[in-house]
Design an enzyme around this catalytic site. Structure first.
Site, PDB file in Angstrom:
ATOM      1  N   THR A 142      15.259  -4.840  12.398  1.00 31.95           N
ATOM      2  CA  THR A 142      15.326  -3.576  13.109  1.00 31.95           C
ATOM      3  C   THR A 142      16.572  -2.820  12.675  1.00 31.95           C
ATOM      4  O   THR A 142      17.521  -3.397  12.147  1.00 31.95           O
ATOM      5  CB  THR A 142      15.407  -3.789  14.624  1.00 31.95           C
ATOM      6  OG1 THR A 142      16.696  -4.351  14.963  1.00 31.95           O
ATOM      7  CG2 THR A 142      14.308  -4.704  15.125  1.00 31.95           C
ATOM      8  N   ASP A 143      16.588  -1.530  12.905  1.00 32.71           N
ATOM      9  CA  ASP A 143      17.841  -0.799  12.897  1.00 32.71           C
ATOM     10  C   ASP A 143      18.593  -1.219  14.165  1.00 32.71           C
ATOM     11  O   ASP A 143      18.069  -1.983  14.988  1.00 32.71           O
ATOM     12  CB  ASP A 143      17.572   0.713  12.877  1.00 32.71           C
ATOM     13  CG  ASP A 143      18.749   1.516  12.328  1.00 32.71           C
ATOM     14  OD1 ASP A 143      19.868   0.965  12.250  1.00 32.71           O
ATOM     15  OD2 ASP A 143      18.556   2.688  11.975  1.00 32.71           O
ATOM     16  N   ALA A 144      19.798  -0.757  14.314  1.00 33.83           N
ATOM     17  CA  ALA A 144      20.622  -1.203  15.442  1.00 33.83           C
ATOM     18  C   ALA A 144      19.919  -0.931  16.774  1.00 33.83           C
ATOM     19  O   ALA A 144      19.472   0.186  17.041  1.00 33.83           O
ATOM     20  CB  ALA A 144      21.970  -0.496  15.412  1.00 33.83           C
ATOM     21  N   LEU A 145      19.850  -1.956  17.598  1.00 35.77           N
ATOM     22  CA  LEU A 145      19.163  -1.830  18.887  1.00 35.77           C
ATOM     23  C   LEU A 145      20.026  -1.188  19.966  1.00 35.77           C
ATOM     24  O   LEU A 145      19.562  -1.001  21.097  1.00 35.77           O
ATOM     25  CB  LEU A 145      18.667  -3.202  19.353  1.00 35.77           C
ATOM     26  CG  LEU A 145      17.597  -3.851  18.469  1.00 35.77           C
ATOM     27  CD1 LEU A 145      17.156  -5.181  19.053  1.00 35.77           C
ATOM     28  CD2 LEU A 145      16.396  -2.921  18.286  1.00 35.77           C
TER      29      LEU A 145
END
Length: 553
Positions: A308-311
């Site tokens: 994922t991209d940063a959560l």
């Protein structure tokens, strides 16, 4: 798997034959009996490792939290408690080559002594240019400058130098390259981080960087699938909606990712973007089974690691709490969960979802196997500790700095030169204003130009811009320079779109980056030491300038 990595794989597997991997069930470090792995094949070795891991350890491999402080010991509790798959460095963790090398070594030692002893992905956002975390080493221009060179060797040279710098301090993963096609001039978050607006150009440059990163022993992470180049909202602060048809997406955004999948990119990062015509779930791509499992895995055949991209970004936190976001990302097909804002909440939510059967153990094992296989393929299990002296030497590598200047010089794009104002004639005096004025002026002075103290005392006015399209103060500064009556030369250090709102300037140079090498390159082009050879990697709205345009001397 690339055949070029086979010698590394063999070394990793040989070491694994004596790795302590014993039984699961949450045993404490040091309690596991030594056990051998019967296969030198990464896939089989990964399966053996997986079989000996506890449920808690397997869930831990999904998580990549932010590091604390500047020493490994400050993160010991996180490693012991969660057995994370990796960490990500930020500037607050990075002081000197020696310090980063020591921290990387210490983190890997803690991981080796914890749980199943699986080494860590130690990653960083080191795209170069605008997004660069290291406080040392060569600084290359941004990706759009690389795109303007039209030279894949410029891209591979950037990535090779970056990989050498990272590997020297024990960083084994780079969240780069950007594979987004920037077709929206008002994109607030991609812009010059993209190689340009042409899918073929972006794919070619991203593939060149990917190959160089991976050949340099650093995991490459292509981002941001299914594409973040046509947004006018920053996913750090909101949820961008890209309302384009499947056909348009396949024509513009998909080709670079398809090329990278075919080239065997190690990892792909998802985007927190909503694409309603591709997926009717009303979920951002990071939480979309239709886009990750359906398109990326099913249609494109990608079986590498998906992160994922940063959560902690607002684009993925609009409709679910942080624990539910983590669970839904796994259910959608993500293998690693980057920067959860509350690690304990996210970890507990995923663990509970597995225990309750919402996430099947088979689904969990699929992700952990991908992570383990990649760590084996990239030689993490037998990687030598980073050496402080070597790290310091690489950070100061003259060849890297020279390579960065060559890329910057090759990127300079001359888009207007009314009356042949450039290159400057001998004896011309110049007043330098705006973005980067100090560095551009110093470079001009070093090249023998007289730098004036005022506009009234100058034959030519040079104005640096960086995002003047959206900045009235910068536009006003250029307008004031124009009223002086002297020829005005603009040096655009952000996207080249500024020219569309600066119709009255006499000359316009795009360098696509505010790095020192780009400002030096601009000065060299202004005096004719470098002949502009860059070509536009985008179209410029409000003008007749299109992709591929560019003047020379």
């Amino acid at each position: 798997m690339s055949l070029r990595r086979l010698p590394v794989l063999a070394g990793a597997a040989a070491l694994l034959l004596t790795t302590a991997c014993g039984g699961g069930g949450g045993s404490r470090p040091g309690e596991r009996p030594a056990q051998t792995l019967s296969s030198t094949d990464p896939e089989a070795a990964a399966a053996e490792l997986l079989a000996e891991m506890s449920l808690e350890e397997k869930v831990g491999q999904l998580f990549v939290p932010v590091l604390t402080g500047t020493t490994a010991e400050e993160n010991a509790d996180v490693i012991e408690r969660y057995h994370p798959g990796g960490f990500i460095y930020f500037p607050e963790n990075l002081e000197s080559p020696e310090q980063v090398a020591a921290m990387s070594n210490g983190l890997q030692e803690l991981a080796a002594d914890s749980g199943a002893g699986v080494p860590l992905f130690l990653g960083v956002d080191e795209e170069q240019g605008l997004v660069s975390r290291l406080p040392f080493g060569a600084r290359f221009p941004d990706a759009m400058a690389v795109g303007a060179t039209r030279d894949p060797e410029a891209a591979s040279g950037l990535a090779a130098a970056t990989a050498e710098q990272l590997a020297a301090v024990g960083i084994n993963l780079d969240y780069a390259p950007v594979a987004d096609v920037n077709v929206n001039p008002d994109n607030p978050v991609i812009g010059i981080r993209s190689f340009g607006a042409d899918p073929e150009l972006v794919g070619e440059m991203a593939a060149a960087e990917t190959a160089a990163f991976q050949e340099g022993g650093v995991v490459a992470v292509a981002k941001h699938f299914p594409g973040h180049g046509d947004t006018d909202v920053d996913s750090h602060t909101g949820l961008p909606v890209i309302d384009k048809s499947r056909e348009e997406w396949e024509r513009v955004d998909l080709p670079p990712f398809r090329r990278l999948v075919e080239a065997g990119v190690d990892m792909i990062m998802t985007a927190h973007v909503l694409m309603p015509q591709l997926d009717g779930s009303q979920e951002p791509a990071t939480l979309s089974p239709e886009l990750i499992d359906g398109v990326l895995r099913g249609e494109l055949g990608y079986d590498g690691v998906v992160t994922t991209d940063a959560l902690n970004m607002e684009g993925v936190r609009q409709t679910h709490d942080d624990g539910e976001v983590a669970v839904r990302a796994v259910l959608a097909g993500a293998d690693q969960l980057l920067m959860p804002p509350d690690l304990d909440l996210a970890y507990s939510a995923v663990l509970e979802a597995v225990q309750e059967g919402r996430i099947s153990e088979q689904r969990l094992d699929e992700s952990v196997l991908r992570v383990l296989k990649l760590k084996l393929r990239r030689g993490l299990f037998d990687a030598s500790p980073a050496d402080a002296e070597t790290a310091a030497g690489v950070a100061g590598n003259t060849a890297h700095h020279e390579a960065a200047q060559r890329v910057a010089d090759a990127s300079v794009t001359l888009l207007r030169n009314n009356g042949g104002v450039l290159p400057l004639r001998e004896g011309t005096s110049v007043r330098v204003l705006g973005a980067g004025a100090e560095e551009i002026g110093a470079a001009l002075a070093d090249l023998g130009v007289t730098v004036a103290d005022s506009v009234s005392g100058a034959d030519v006015v040079v104005v640096g811009t960086d995002g003047a399209r959206g900045d009235a103060e910068q536009r006003d500064l250029v307008a004031q320079a124009v009223t002086s009556g002297s020829p005005v030369v603009v040096v655009a250090q952000g996207t080249p779109y500024d020219l569309g709102v600066l119709p009255d300037v006499d000359a316009y140079l795009a360098v696509y980056s505010s790095m020192e090498v780009s400002r030096t390159a601009a000065a060299r082009a202004i005096v004719g030491e470098v002949s502009p050879s860059g070509r536009l990697p985008v179209d410029i709205p409000g003008t007749d300038l299109v992709f591929g345009d560019g003047l020379g001397y």
